[in-house]
Scaffold this active site. Structure first.
Site, PDB file in Angstrom:
ATOM      1  N   LYS A   1       0.844  -1.197   0.000  1.00 43.45           N
ATOM      2  CA  LYS A   1       0.000   0.000   0.000  1.00 43.45           C
ATOM      3  C   LYS A   1       0.881   1.249   0.000  1.00 43.45           C
ATOM      4  CE  LYS A   1      -3.925   1.917   2.649  1.00 43.45           C
ATOM      5  NZ  LYS A   1      -4.815   1.716   3.813  1.00 43.45           N
TER       6      LYS A   1
ATOM      7  N   SER B   1      -9.769   1.584   2.798  1.00 45.78           N
ATOM      8  CA  SER B   1      -8.924   2.401   1.958  1.00 45.78           C
ATOM      9  C   SER B   1      -7.851   1.609   1.208  1.00 45.78           C
ATOM     10  CB  SER B   1      -8.211   3.457   2.817  1.00 45.78           C
ATOM     11  OG  SER B   1      -7.366   2.836   3.760  1.00 45.78           O
TER      12      SER B   1
ATOM     13  N   SER C   1      -9.913  -0.848   6.976  1.00 49.84           N
ATOM     14  CA  SER C   1      -9.354  -0.686   5.629  1.00 49.84           C
ATOM     15  C   SER C   1      -8.620  -1.887   5.052  1.00 49.84           C
ATOM     16  CB  SER C   1      -8.418   0.517   5.596  1.00 49.84           C
ATOM     17  OG  SER C   1      -9.168   1.684   5.500  1.00 49.84           O
TER      18      SER C   1
HETATM   19  N1  GLN Z   1     -13.141   3.706   6.243  1.00 45.52           N
HETATM   20  C1  GLN Z   1     -12.626   4.128   7.505  1.00 45.52           C
HETATM   21  C2  GLN Z   1     -12.318   5.591   7.490  1.00 45.52           C
HETATM   22  O1  GLN Z   1     -12.517   6.216   6.479  1.00 45.52           O
HETATM   23  C3  GLN Z   1     -11.436   3.307   7.879  1.00 45.52           C
HETATM   24  C4  GLN Z   1     -10.202   3.754   7.209  1.00 45.52           C
HETATM   25  C5  GLN Z   1      -9.033   2.898   7.528  1.00 45.52           C
HETATM   26  O2  GLN Z   1      -9.157   1.840   8.134  1.00 45.52           O
HETATM   27  N2  GLN Z   1      -7.867   3.384   7.156  1.00 45.52           N
HETATM   28  O3  GLN Z   1     -11.877   6.131   8.466  1.00 45.52           O
END
Ligand code: GLN
Length: 487
Positions: free
Chosen positions: A73, A148, A172
């Site tokens: 990532k 994400s 994410s």
């Molecule tokens: N979707 C969640 C957020 O927008 C989790 C994001 C993540 O785990 N990095 O905060």
């Protein structure tokens, strides 16, 4: 998958260079459509692969990850490689050092293929907030891969990588794994060093693996976990080979089903969840209904604590220390044509043009909640409720070993479906964020397929989530593995 490739390398059915080249060929063929990668690291990959081939040629033993292609990532630093975190503000940032997980992967001989697309600074559930490109769900190109870590999940599902790393602050890793039909693991907070991960919310972030199988995630976790003097929050636990715990025997384990989790759940998903619970019973697990009364506040608490940490962590991106700086007429990022005259204006303009809307929304929310007069009412109160949520888990874990739920309340959704309504997007994380708030490990693995209307139209995967006790990755992985091999 990793074991099979390892055997092929050892038995000289394929060389590590050939294996890496076959993945780059696949990426060139597929990634125009999928958009999983932001940067390819072909030179680094081939250099690593050549070293592995030389070892095999000399008749030396190789480790399980040696020569295995992996995607990373784009919020994890690789020395000398562009690391954007999906943001314009880091567009020109070349990491000057390796994150601890990267150092460990390199030492283990893994072949790093490149950096994957992600929501800007990991904020999102669909990878749509990346300023660079869309990533499409390989199973249905009209739909998002989740987020994400959408690029990492898509790279596995499209066979553009064998395994991948993501980060998980509120889901994410698990939610995109669910949307793309692959396995994703969020380790216990402190199991894996966060050194070299671009921070979103430091008390919630964890790095973890994606793979096609539970075993693959166990293999990668064994390599990346362990104590690190560069991260004081990293636990002093010895590294383990997690594959040793994949016995396929779960007789007598106790799985909790949270009664509050199922209200309003889509009927098709509920059916798959019920079938999975039945399967676990057949495999020898004992199922117990449990209650986590404070979990109803998880989403609210997460969206209070996380922005506070975001506002603090992202203060370092000021146009001076890192990345984009708006300070002269050469900069094409400043559409207004007004150029900063003072240091303060440079800060303000660099942040204004460098950050996207979702990032700014969270910085503003967090700054507000942390300001004098509001800190006690918002941040401190949220931390107190977080402690209550944790106490609920401590209590239920006296009686049960794991908690089972769907990973997400839905299958992969279409592009644009939630971008206008942040609340809708935030609800994608309803089942995943609690594990981050309390720090426990959790895994998402495929449990079935559904079509949108329950008819014969195209089916897409649904992930099941198991959460386990603090530092019980071995038990957690075995519980998911046992389901997977008996599917
Ligand atoms: N979707 C969640 C957020 O927008 C989790 C994001 C993540 O785990 N990095 O905060």
């Amino acid at each position: 998958m990793i074991k099979e490739l390892h055997n092929k390398l050892v038995n000289k059915k394929i060389t590590a260079v050939e294996l890496a080249e076959s993945y780059f060929a696949r990426i060139k063929e597929k990634d125009g459509e999928i958009g999983a990668y932001l940067t390819l690291t072909e030179d680094l990959a081939l250099e690593q692969a050549r070293k592995v081939d030389e070892k095999i040629f000399r008749g030396e033993k190789i480790g399980i990850m040696e020569g295995i292609p992996i995607a990373i990532k784009d919020n994890l630093c690789i020395m000398g490689v562009r690391t954007t975190a999906g943001s314009k503000i880091l567009d020109n940032y070349i990491a000057p050092y390796d994150a601890t997980v990267i150092k460990k992967l390199k030492e283990a001989g893994a072949v790093i293929l490149g950096k994957t697309n992600m929501d800007e600074f990991a904020m999102g559930s669909s990878t749509e907030t990346s300023i660079y490109q869309k990533t499409r769900n390989p199973l249905d190109l009209e739909r998002v891969p989740g987020g994400s870590s959408g690029g990492s999940a898509a790279s596995i599902a499209s066979e553009e990588a064998v395994c991948a790393l993501g980060t998980d602050t509120g889901g994410s890793i698990r939610q995109p794994a669910s949307f793309c039909g692959v396995v994703g693991l969020k380790p216990t907070y402190g199991r894996v060093s966060r050194y070299g991960a671009i921070a979103m919310a430091s008390s919630l972030d964890q790095i973890g693996p994606f793979g096609m199988t539970v075993e693959d995630t166990a293999i990668v976790l064994s390599v990346i976990s362990g104590q690190d003097k560069m991260d004081a929050t990293c636990a002093q636990s010895p590294t383990k080979d997690y594959t040793n715990y994949l016995t396929g025997d779960i007789k007598g384990i106790k799985i909790g089903i949270v009664k509050e989790y199922f209200e309003g759940l889509n009927g098709n998903i509920k059916k798959i969840v019920d079938d999975t619970i039945e399967k676990y019973k057949k495999l020898g697990a004992e199922i117990k209904e449990i209650s986590l009364p404070h979990s109803q506040y998880s989403l609210a608490i997460y969206y209070m604590i996380m922005p506070c940490e975001v506002s603090s962590n992202l203060a370092r991106f000021d146009g001076i220390k890192y990345g984009l700086r708006i300070n002269d007429k050469q900069s094409d990022s400043n559409e207004s044509g007004d150029f900063p005259q003072t240091l303060l204006e440079t800060y303000l303009d660099s942040r204004k043009y460098g950050f996207g809307d979702e990032v700014k929304r969270r910085i503003m929310l967090g700054t507000y909640a942390l300001s004098a007069g509001y800190y006690d009412a918002y941040y401190k109160k949220a931390q107190k409720v977080r402690a209550l949520i944790k106490q609920d888990f401590e209590k239920v874990f006296e009686e049960i070993d794991f908690i089972f739920s769907p990973t997400a309340p839905e299958m992969a959704f279409k592009f644009g479906e939630k971008t206008d309504d942040p609340m809708k997007m935030y609800l994608s994380d309803i089942y995943t964020i609690t594990a981050n708030l309390v720090g426990i490990p959790a895994i998402s693995f495929p449990i079935g397929m559904i079509s949108e209307k329950g008819d014969s139209s195209k089916k897409l995967p649904i992930g099941g989530q198991l959460m386990g006790k603090w530092f019980d990755e071995e038990g957690l992985l075995n519980a998911a593995y046992t389901f997977e091999i008996n599917k």
